[in-house]
Design an enzyme around this catalytic site. Structure first.
Site, PDB file in Angstrom:
ATOM      1  N   GLY A   1       2.189   2.111  10.680  1.00 54.40           N
ATOM      2  CA  GLY A   1       2.982   3.283  10.666  1.00 54.40           C
ATOM      3  C   GLY A   1       3.913   3.667  11.932  1.00 54.40           C
ATOM      4  O   GLY A   1       4.628   4.797  11.891  1.00 54.40           O
TER       5      GLY A   1
ATOM      6  N   SER B   1       3.157  -2.234  10.411  1.00 55.57           N
ATOM      7  CA  SER B   1       4.639  -2.179  10.786  1.00 55.57           C
ATOM      8  C   SER B   1       5.221  -3.789  10.235  1.00 55.57           C
ATOM      9  O   SER B   1       6.156  -4.102  10.818  1.00 55.57           O
ATOM     10  CB  SER B   1       4.850  -1.872  11.980  1.00 55.57           C
ATOM     11  OG  SER B   1       4.696  -0.495  12.155  1.00 55.57           O
TER      12      SER B   1
ATOM     13  N   GLU C   1      -5.602  -4.904  10.509  1.00 54.96           N
ATOM     14  CA  GLU C   1      -4.626  -3.986  10.422  1.00 54.96           C
ATOM     15  C   GLU C   1      -5.084  -3.175  12.090  1.00 54.96           C
ATOM     16  O   GLU C   1      -5.722  -2.139  11.826  1.00 54.96           O
ATOM     17  CB  GLU C   1      -4.617  -2.968   9.584  1.00 54.96           C
ATOM     18  CG  GLU C   1      -4.185  -3.665   8.144  1.00 54.96           C
ATOM     19  CD  GLU C   1      -3.705  -2.476   7.259  1.00 54.96           C
ATOM     20  OE1 GLU C   1      -2.521  -2.767   6.691  1.00 54.96           O
ATOM     21  OE2 GLU C   1      -4.413  -1.605   7.008  1.00 54.96           O
TER      22      GLU C   1
ATOM     23  N   LYS D   1       0.346   4.034  -0.342  1.00 55.97           N
ATOM     24  CA  LYS D   1      -0.465   5.383   0.190  1.00 55.97           C
ATOM     25  C   LYS D   1      -0.236   6.630  -0.882  1.00 55.97           C
ATOM     26  O   LYS D   1      -0.037   6.453  -2.021  1.00 55.97           O
ATOM     27  CB  LYS D   1      -0.067   5.770   1.501  1.00 55.97           C
ATOM     28  CG  LYS D   1      -0.338   4.506   2.495  1.00 55.97           C
ATOM     29  CD  LYS D   1      -0.210   4.692   3.581  1.00 55.97           C
ATOM     30  CE  LYS D   1      -0.362   3.368   4.754  1.00 55.97           C
ATOM     31  NZ  LYS D   1      -0.157   3.262   6.015  1.00 55.97           N
TER      32      LYS D   1
ATOM     33  N   HIS E   1      -9.667   1.200   4.449  1.00 58.91           N
ATOM     34  CA  HIS E   1      -8.320   1.427   5.317  1.00 58.91           C
ATOM     35  C   HIS E   1      -8.554   2.301   6.629  1.00 58.91           C
ATOM     36  O   HIS E   1      -9.524   3.301   6.274  1.00 58.91           O
ATOM     37  CB  HIS E   1      -7.128   1.900   4.277  1.00 58.91           C
ATOM     38  CG  HIS E   1      -5.867   2.142   4.939  1.00 58.91           C
ATOM     39  ND1 HIS E   1      -5.616   3.015   5.776  1.00 58.91           N
ATOM     40  CD2 HIS E   1      -4.819   1.077   4.939  1.00 58.91           C
ATOM     41  CE1 HIS E   1      -4.141   2.782   6.315  1.00 58.91           C
ATOM     42  NE2 HIS E   1      -3.980   1.473   5.694  1.00 58.91           N
TER      43      HIS E   1
ATOM     44  N   GLU F   1      -6.975   4.852   7.653  1.00 50.19           N
ATOM     45  CA  GLU F   1      -6.816   6.239   7.174  1.00 50.19           C
ATOM     46  C   GLU F   1      -7.875   6.808   6.669  1.00 50.19           C
ATOM     47  O   GLU F   1      -8.484   7.913   6.870  1.00 50.19           O
ATOM     48  CB  GLU F   1      -5.541   6.489   6.335  1.00 50.19           C
ATOM     49  CG  GLU F   1      -4.284   6.115   7.275  1.00 50.19           C
ATOM     50  CD  GLU F   1      -2.989   5.556   6.464  1.00 50.19           C
ATOM     51  OE1 GLU F   1      -2.839   5.534   5.244  1.00 50.19           O
ATOM     52  OE2 GLU F   1      -2.052   5.232   7.238  1.00 50.19           O
TER      53      GLU F   1
ATOM     54  N   ASN G   1       1.009  -1.080  -0.131  1.00 51.74           N
ATOM     55  CA  ASN G   1       0.035   0.099  -0.095  1.00 51.74           C
ATOM     56  C   ASN G   1       1.044   1.346   0.190  1.00 51.74           C
ATOM     57  O   ASN G   1       1.612   1.649   0.995  1.00 51.74           O
ATOM     58  CB  ASN G   1      -1.008  -0.186   1.205  1.00 51.74           C
ATOM     59  CG  ASN G   1      -1.775   1.348   1.277  1.00 51.74           C
ATOM     60  OD1 ASN G   1      -1.795   2.153   0.501  1.00 51.74           O
ATOM     61  ND2 ASN G   1      -2.205   1.420   2.581  1.00 51.74           N
TER      62      ASN G   1
HETATM   63  P1  PGA Z   1       2.706   0.476   7.414  1.00 53.58           P
HETATM   64  O1  PGA Z   1       1.229   0.554   7.087  1.00 53.58           O
HETATM   65  O2  PGA Z   1       3.208  -1.117   7.161  1.00 53.58           O
HETATM   66  O3  PGA Z   1       3.445   1.493   7.059  1.00 53.58           O
HETATM   67  O4  PGA Z   1       2.487   0.126   9.057  1.00 53.58           O
HETATM   68  C1  PGA Z   1       0.456  -0.504   6.664  1.00 53.58           C
HETATM   69  C2  PGA Z   1      -0.902  -0.102   6.154  1.00 53.58           C
HETATM   70  O5  PGA Z   1      -1.246   1.152   6.468  1.00 53.58           O
HETATM   71  O6  PGA Z   1      -1.445  -0.752   5.272  1.00 53.58           O
END
Ligand code: PGA
Length: 255
Positions: free
Chosen positions: A174, A214, A168, A12, A96, A98, A10
Site C-alpha cells: 500500500g 504495490s 509481501e 481487504k 497477512h 495486517e 485482496n
Molecule cells: P497492495 O496490497 O497491492 O495495495 O500493496 C497488497 C496486499 O496487502 O496483499
C-alpha cells in the site's frame, strides 16, 4: 519446471456487497478468457456467498481473507474452514501482515490455519514478509524463514505442493514502493530453498510463490519474468477490474 501462474486480488475491508458484485462481474468478463493462469478474487466476508454465486460457471476462484482453525465453536466473529468450504471458497489468505500487526496473528496460528484449510480442501495463501526495520537490520531471510517454517510445519508434502506462499515485504504494501524484481527474486529463491530443505526439491518446485506489495499493471511483467515469482497478491490495484485484468493479462500485454 513451469508452474501455473496465480494472480489473486485482496480486496481487504473495501466495497459494499453491491460494489463487490459489480467488480466480480467485471473481473469475470475481462479475465475468464485467459487460459493457463489461475485468477482469484478476495472479497470481504459478507460478500463471499453472493460473489461465489455470481462467478458460478467461471474459472475464477474466490478467497476469504482470514479464517479460524477450529471447525466450529464459541469464537465470536470468526469464520471456520468448514463454513468457508460450504459456501464455495477455493482459497483463504492467512497470515497477512495486517492481521499479524493489527490483530495479533502469530506464526503458530498461521500453521494451525494452514492445517485446518487442507483438512477441508481449501488452498491456503500463506503470507510472509519482513518489515522495513527488519530489512534494514539485515534480517529479511531469517524472518521469512521463521514465518514459513511455522506455517508449513503441520503440512504433508502433497499439501504443501498445493499451497500458495505470498511474499509481501511489509514496507511495500500500500505504499507504492515495490521491491525491485531482483530484491523479490532473492527472497523468493530463499523461500524455495527453504521449502526444498523442509519437503524436498520436487515439492519445492511445485509450490507457487506470489509476490505482493504495490503490484500494478506497470510492474507485473518485470516481476513475473523472475524465475521464482509465480504470481501476485494484489491489493489496491485489484479494486478496479480494468487494472486487475491488465495484471492478469501480463503476457498478452507483452505483445
Ligand atoms: P497492495 O496490497 O497491492 O495495495 O500493496 C497488497 C496486499 O496487502 O496483499
Amino acid at each position: 519446471m513451469s508452474r501455473r501462474p496465480i494472480i489473486a486480488g485482496n480486496w481487504k475491508m473495501n466495497l459494499t456487497v453491491a460494489e463487490g458484485l459489480a467488480l466480480a462481474s467485471g473481473v469475470r468478463d475481462r479475465c475468464n478468457r485467459f487460459r493457463g493462469i489461475d485468477v482469484v478474487v478476495g472479497p470481504a466476508a459478507m460478500a463471499l456467498h453472493p460473489i461465489i454465486k455470481r462467478l458460478d460457471g467461471s474459472a475464477i476462484g474466490v478467497a476469504a481473507q482470514n479464517c479460524h482453525w477450529a471447525d466450529k465453536g464459541a469464537y465470536t466473529g470468526e469464520l471456520s474452514p468448514v463454513q468457508l468450504a460450504e459456501v464455495g471458497c477455493t482459497h483463504v489468505i492467512i497470515g497477512h501482515s495486517e492481521r499479524r500487526t493489527l490483530f495479533g496473528e502469530t506464526d503458530e496460528n498461521v500453521g494451525k490455519k494452514a492445517r485446518a484449510l487442507h483438512d477441508h480442501g481449501l488452498i491456503p495463501i500463506i503470507c510472509i514478509g519482513e518489515t522495513l526495520a527488519e530489512r534494514e537490520a539485515g534480517a529479511t531471510i531469517d524472518v521469512v524463514r521463521r514465518q514459513l517454517d511455522a506455517a508449513i510445519a503441520p503440512l504433508e508434502g502433497d499439501e504443501l505442493a498445493r499451497s500458495v506462499v505470498a511474499y509481501e515485504p511489509v514496507w511495500a504494501i500500500g505504499t507504492g514502493k515495490t521491491a525491485t524484481p531482483e530484491q523479490a527474486q532473492e527472497v523468493h529463491a530463499a523461500i524455495r530453498g527453504r521449502l526444498a530443505e523442509a519437503a524436498g526439491k520436487d515439492v519445492a518446485e511445485q509450490v507457487r510463490i506470489q509476490y505482493g506489495g504495490s503490484v500494478k499493471p506497470t510492474n507485473i511483467r518485470a516481476l513475473m519474468a523472475q524465475p521464482d515469482i509465480d504470481g501476485a497478491l494484489v491489493g489496491g490495484a485489484s479494486l478496479d477490474s480494468d487494472s486487475f485484468a491488465r495484471i492478469v493479462s501480463f503476457k498478452e500485454d507483452a505483445d
